[in-house]
Scaffold this motif. Sequence first.
Motif, PDB file in Angstrom:
ATOM      1  N   GLN A  28      39.784  36.771  40.556  1.00 32.00           N
ATOM      2  CA  GLN A  28      40.311  38.055  39.821  1.00 32.00           C
ATOM      3  C   GLN A  28      40.045  39.063  40.888  1.00 32.00           C
ATOM      4  OE1 GLN A  28      37.752  39.210  36.577  1.00 32.00           O
ATOM      5  NE2 GLN A  28      39.371  40.678  35.641  1.00 32.00           N
ATOM      6  N   GLU A  32      43.044  41.644  42.265  1.00 33.15           N
ATOM      7  CA  GLU A  32      42.912  43.014  41.872  1.00 33.15           C
ATOM      8  C   GLU A  32      42.628  43.806  43.118  1.00 33.15           C
ATOM      9  OE1 GLU A  32      40.384  43.132  38.561  1.00 33.15           O
ATOM     10  OE2 GLU A  32      41.862  42.137  37.217  1.00 33.15           O
ATOM     11  N   ILE A 117      43.836  39.542  33.573  1.00 33.52           N
ATOM     12  CA  ILE A 117      44.789  39.674  34.860  1.00 33.52           C
ATOM     13  C   ILE A 117      46.130  40.130  34.031  1.00 33.52           C
ATOM     14  CG2 ILE A 117      46.172  38.515  36.443  1.00 33.52           C
ATOM     15  CD1 ILE A 117      42.929  38.578  37.338  1.00 33.52           C
TER      16      ILE A 117
END
Length: 120
Positions: A28, A32, A117
């Motif tokens: 993640q 991100e 996500i």
Amino acid sequence: MRLLLLPLLLCGLLGLTAACAEDASEVQRLIEKRGAAVLDVRTPDEYAAGHVEGAVNIDLAADDFRDRVAQLPRGRYYVVYCESGERSTQAIEVMRGLGFGSVVNGGGYDSLVDLGIPTE
């Protein structure tokens, strides 16, 4: 203590730097915060049914998989995923053979969805 070290040892033996199934937070973070490119190695039909936002679909089973991957820039992070993590493991092996160093197994699509996500 030994049980806690086993997953880390297995990840190291498999060459999966930075992420295995038990390190979803790292996947993640790469997507991100680090702007990792995301590769979906599922079939085009699987991709069309839903995929990670911005993911590039390069079907592992396609005859031109190796050629298409070889055209990608080597100097960035890649998160590779499929349905279960099996095809992404195979794709990572090919990528490492082509000189990619920062490649992470994102596992299965549903796991990435569960992380929140963004998908399309």
